[in-house]
Structure formats: structure tokens, C-alpha cells
Design a protein around this motif. Structure first.
Motif, PDB file in Angstrom:
ATOM      1  N   VAL A   7       0.841  -1.189   0.000  1.00 46.88           N
ATOM      2  CA  VAL A   7       0.000   0.000   0.000  1.00 46.88           C
ATOM      3  C   VAL A   7       0.878   1.242   0.000  1.00 46.88           C
ATOM      4  CG1 VAL A   7      -1.736   1.307   1.305  1.00 46.88           C
ATOM      5  CG2 VAL A   7      -1.824  -1.195   1.287  1.00 46.88           C
ATOM      6  N   LEU A   8       0.540   2.199  -0.844  1.00 48.50           N
ATOM      7  CA  LEU A   8       1.164   3.512  -0.806  1.00 48.50           C
ATOM      8  C   LEU A   8       0.140   4.492  -0.250  1.00 48.50           C
ATOM      9  CD1 LEU A   8       3.328   5.650  -1.489  1.00 48.50           C
ATOM     10  CD2 LEU A   8       2.293   5.794  -3.786  1.00 48.50           C
ATOM     11  N   PHE A  76       2.345  -0.903  -6.669  1.00 47.50           N
ATOM     12  CA  PHE A  76       1.549  -1.040  -5.454  1.00 47.50           C
ATOM     13  C   PHE A  76       0.206  -1.677  -5.765  1.00 47.50           C
ATOM     14  CE2 PHE A  76       4.571   2.277  -4.444  1.00 47.50           C
ATOM     15  CZ  PHE A  76       4.934   1.975  -3.143  1.00 47.50           C
ATOM     16  N   ASP A  77      -0.271  -2.479  -4.813  1.00 45.02           N
ATOM     17  CA  ASP A  77      -1.589  -3.093  -4.945  1.00 45.02           C
ATOM     18  C   ASP A  77      -2.692  -2.084  -4.644  1.00 45.02           C
ATOM     19  OD1 ASP A  77      -0.858  -6.107  -5.199  1.00 45.02           O
ATOM     20  OD2 ASP A  77       0.348  -5.367  -3.527  1.00 45.02           O
ATOM     21  N   ILE A  78      -2.376  -1.168  -3.741  1.00 46.66           N
ATOM     22  CA  ILE A  78      -3.344  -0.158  -3.311  1.00 46.66           C
ATOM     23  C   ILE A  78      -2.613   1.180  -3.183  1.00 46.66           C
ATOM     24  CG2 ILE A  78      -4.945   0.569  -1.474  1.00 46.66           C
ATOM     25  CD1 ILE A  78      -5.098  -2.438  -0.669  1.00 46.66           C
ATOM     26  N   VAL A  79      -3.211   2.235  -3.716  1.00 46.93           N
ATOM     27  CA  VAL A  79      -2.711   3.587  -3.510  1.00 46.93           C
ATOM     28  C   VAL A  79      -3.832   4.394  -2.861  1.00 46.93           C
ATOM     29  CG1 VAL A  79      -1.839   5.705  -4.570  1.00 46.93           C
ATOM     30  CG2 VAL A  79      -1.116   3.471  -5.470  1.00 46.93           C
ATOM     31  N   VAL A  80      -3.500   5.032  -1.746  1.00 49.00           N
ATOM     32  CA  VAL A  80      -4.468   5.809  -0.972  1.00 49.00           C
ATOM     33  C   VAL A  80      -4.082   7.283  -1.052  1.00 49.00           C
ATOM     34  CG1 VAL A  80      -5.471   6.195   1.321  1.00 49.00           C
ATOM     35  CG2 VAL A  80      -4.771   3.884   0.634  1.00 49.00           C
ATOM     36  N   VAL A  81      -5.034   8.110  -1.463  1.00 47.95           N
ATOM     37  CA  VAL A  81      -4.839   9.556  -1.511  1.00 47.95           C
ATOM     38  C   VAL A  81      -6.105  10.185  -0.924  1.00 47.95           C
ATOM     39  CG1 VAL A  81      -4.303  11.560  -2.943  1.00 47.95           C
ATOM     40  CG2 VAL A  81      -3.563   9.279  -3.690  1.00 47.95           C
ATOM     41  N   VAL A  82      -5.982  10.786   0.252  1.00 52.13           N
ATOM     42  CA  VAL A  82      -7.150  11.376   0.911  1.00 52.13           C
ATOM     43  C   VAL A  82      -6.853  12.839   1.243  1.00 52.13           C
ATOM     44  CG1 VAL A  82      -8.671  11.280   2.933  1.00 52.13           C
ATOM     45  CG2 VAL A  82      -7.913   9.160   1.841  1.00 52.13           C
ATOM     46  N   LEU A 103      -7.161   2.127  -6.426  1.00 52.79           N
ATOM     47  CA  LEU A 103      -6.866   3.512  -6.107  1.00 52.79           C
ATOM     48  C   LEU A 103      -8.007   4.023  -5.246  1.00 52.79           C
ATOM     49  CD1 LEU A 103      -5.364   6.222  -6.389  1.00 52.79           C
ATOM     50  CD2 LEU A 103      -6.652   6.589  -8.522  1.00 52.79           C
ATOM     51  N   LEU A 104      -7.692   4.380  -4.017  1.00 53.19           N
ATOM     52  CA  LEU A 104      -8.670   4.958  -3.095  1.00 53.19           C
ATOM     53  C   LEU A 104      -8.367   6.443  -3.042  1.00 53.19           C
ATOM     54  CD1 LEU A 104     -10.876   4.536  -0.889  1.00 53.19           C
ATOM     55  CD2 LEU A 104      -8.994   4.328   0.726  1.00 53.19           C
ATOM     56  N   PHE A 105      -9.211   7.253  -3.667  1.00 54.57           N
ATOM     57  CA  PHE A 105      -8.931   8.678  -3.824  1.00 54.57           C
ATOM     58  C   PHE A 105     -10.131   9.468  -3.337  1.00 54.57           C
ATOM     59  CE2 PHE A 105      -7.709  12.638  -5.508  1.00 54.57           C
ATOM     60  CZ  PHE A 105      -6.439  12.553  -6.052  1.00 54.57           C
ATOM     61  N   GLU A 106      -9.907  10.291  -2.336  1.00 50.39           N
ATOM     62  CA  GLU A 106     -10.976  11.151  -1.826  1.00 50.39           C
ATOM     63  C   GLU A 106     -10.399  12.540  -1.610  1.00 50.39           C
ATOM     64  OE1 GLU A 106     -13.657  11.791   2.176  1.00 50.39           O
ATOM     65  OE2 GLU A 106     -13.184   9.746   1.594  1.00 50.39           O
ATOM     66  N   THR A 107     -11.004  13.504  -2.254  1.00 50.60           N
ATOM     67  CA  THR A 107     -10.575  14.882  -2.049  1.00 50.60           C
ATOM     68  C   THR A 107     -11.758  15.808  -2.244  1.00 50.60           C
ATOM     69  OG1 THR A 107      -8.775  16.432  -2.498  1.00 50.60           O
ATOM     70  CG2 THR A 107      -9.792  15.376  -4.411  1.00 50.60           C
ATOM     71  N   TRP A 108     -11.505  17.073  -2.096  1.00 50.46           N
ATOM     72  CA  TRP A 108     -12.582  18.054  -2.136  1.00 50.46           C
ATOM     73  C   TRP A 108     -12.958  18.400  -3.562  1.00 50.46           C
ATOM     74  CZ3 TRP A 108     -14.381  17.810   2.375  1.00 50.46           C
ATOM     75  CH2 TRP A 108     -13.549  17.615   3.462  1.00 50.46           C
ATOM     76  N   SER A 109     -14.256  18.615  -3.763  1.00 49.52           N
ATOM     77  CA  SER A 109     -14.724  19.133  -5.035  1.00 49.52           C
ATOM     78  C   SER A 109     -15.155  20.580  -4.810  1.00 49.52           C
ATOM     79  CB  SER A 109     -15.882  18.288  -5.581  1.00 49.52           C
ATOM     80  OG  SER A 109     -16.989  18.369  -4.718  1.00 49.52           O
TER      81      SER A 109
END
Length: 163
Positions: A7-8, A76-82, A103-109
Motif C-alpha cells: 500500500v502507498l 503497489f496493490d493499493i494507492v491511498v490519496v485522501v 486507487l482509493l482517492f478522496e478529495t474536495w470538489s
């Protein structure tokens, strides 16, 4: 992907997600340029029984320097960007993700910047997504498993990560 997948956690801060994946048995690389936050992550990892030997913490400014060579060459198997967005890195993130990875990506819109706890509000213009922007950027190369874009009436924190 099941543990011991790699995981990254990009812009990991104090490591909330790093510690979660570590507790589940994953090998985690945590990158951030905030020395204080990384110090807290290191202390929290040592106090846990999660196997801090599976955690690599890197102080690195990816915006100024790109990714460190070792991570850039790792799949990476999983990349997390929050709660982080730097558009020029998206192509590199894609290249670092294994085929079939997550890819788990959560940010502001744009509609939800009112919930951002940003030290410098002026950066929000560059750090928020336009409507459907992330979906359009990822669809050519990703199988999108979940997606939400729109105005939130309230925010309880880390909606995507909770799922």
C-alpha cells in the motif's frame, strides 16, 4: 487485494490510513513532507501491535521532487490519496498501481470546499476537483467501483475510506 499486499499512502499526514492498513497486515509506504505529522505516525506505529516493521515512512515533497525512485519503480496493490490533490502526479500514480490494483482517492470538489480544513485557503482553488473531473481522469484506465461527486450537506470525514 489481500494482505500482505503493498500500500502507498500518499500525503499520509499522521497516518490514519497507514495504520489502518498496517493493522490489517498490509505492507505500507507512507509519504508526506510534514516532518511533525510523520513523527506522530512513527510514534503511533511503535505503540501499536501492528508490526511497524512493515511500515516505511518517507519525508518527501512529491510536488517539488516527484516520487522517490524506489517508490516510482514499485508497483503497489493499493494507492491511498485522501484530502490531497496535485494533478501532475496522477499519471505517476497510475503507473505505480499494479494492474488490477485499487486507487482509493478522496478529495474536495468545488461544491464542498467549505469542509476543507486547509492551512492556506488560497490553495483550495488548485486543490479542489471540478465536477466529475476525477472520474473523467480515471475512467480510461480504471474500473471505477464507487464514486460520488456533488454537494454535501454535512461531512463526517473520510467517506470513501470508511467504505
Amino acid at each position: 487485494p489481500e494482505p500482505p499486499a503493498k500500500v502507498l499512502d500518499l500525503a499520509c499526514g499522521r497516518g490514519r490510513h497507514s495504520l489502518l492498513f498496517l493493522s490489517l497486515g498490509y505492507e505500507v509506504v507512507s509519504i508526506d513532507n510534514d516532518v511533525g505529522a510523520l513523527s506522530i505516525l512513527e510514534q503511533r506505529a511503535k505503540k501499536s501491535n501492528f508490526g511497524s516493521d512493515k511500515l516505511t515512512i518517507k519525508e518527501w515533497d512529491v510536488e517539488a521532487c516527484g516520487f522517490p525512485t524506489e517508490e516510482k519503480e514499485t508497483k503497489f496493490d493499493i494507492v491511498v490519496v485522501v484530502n490531497y490533490l496535485h494533478r501532475p502526479l496522477l499519471e505517476e500514480i497510475r503507473n505505480m498501481l499494479k494492474v488490477g490494483g485499487v486507487l482509493l482517492f478522496e478529495t474536495w470538489s468545488i461544491e464542498n470546499e467549505k469542509f476543507a480544513e486547509c492551512r492556506d485557503p488560497s490553495v483550495l482553488e488548485h486543490r479542489t476537483l471540478k465536477r466529475n473531473e476525477l472520474l473523467k481522469l480515471c475512467q480510461p484506465w480504471a474500473n471505477v467501483l464507487g464514486f460520488f461527486d456533488g454537494d454535501l450537506e454535512e461531512y463526517e470525514g473520510r467517506q470513501c475510506a470508511k467504505q
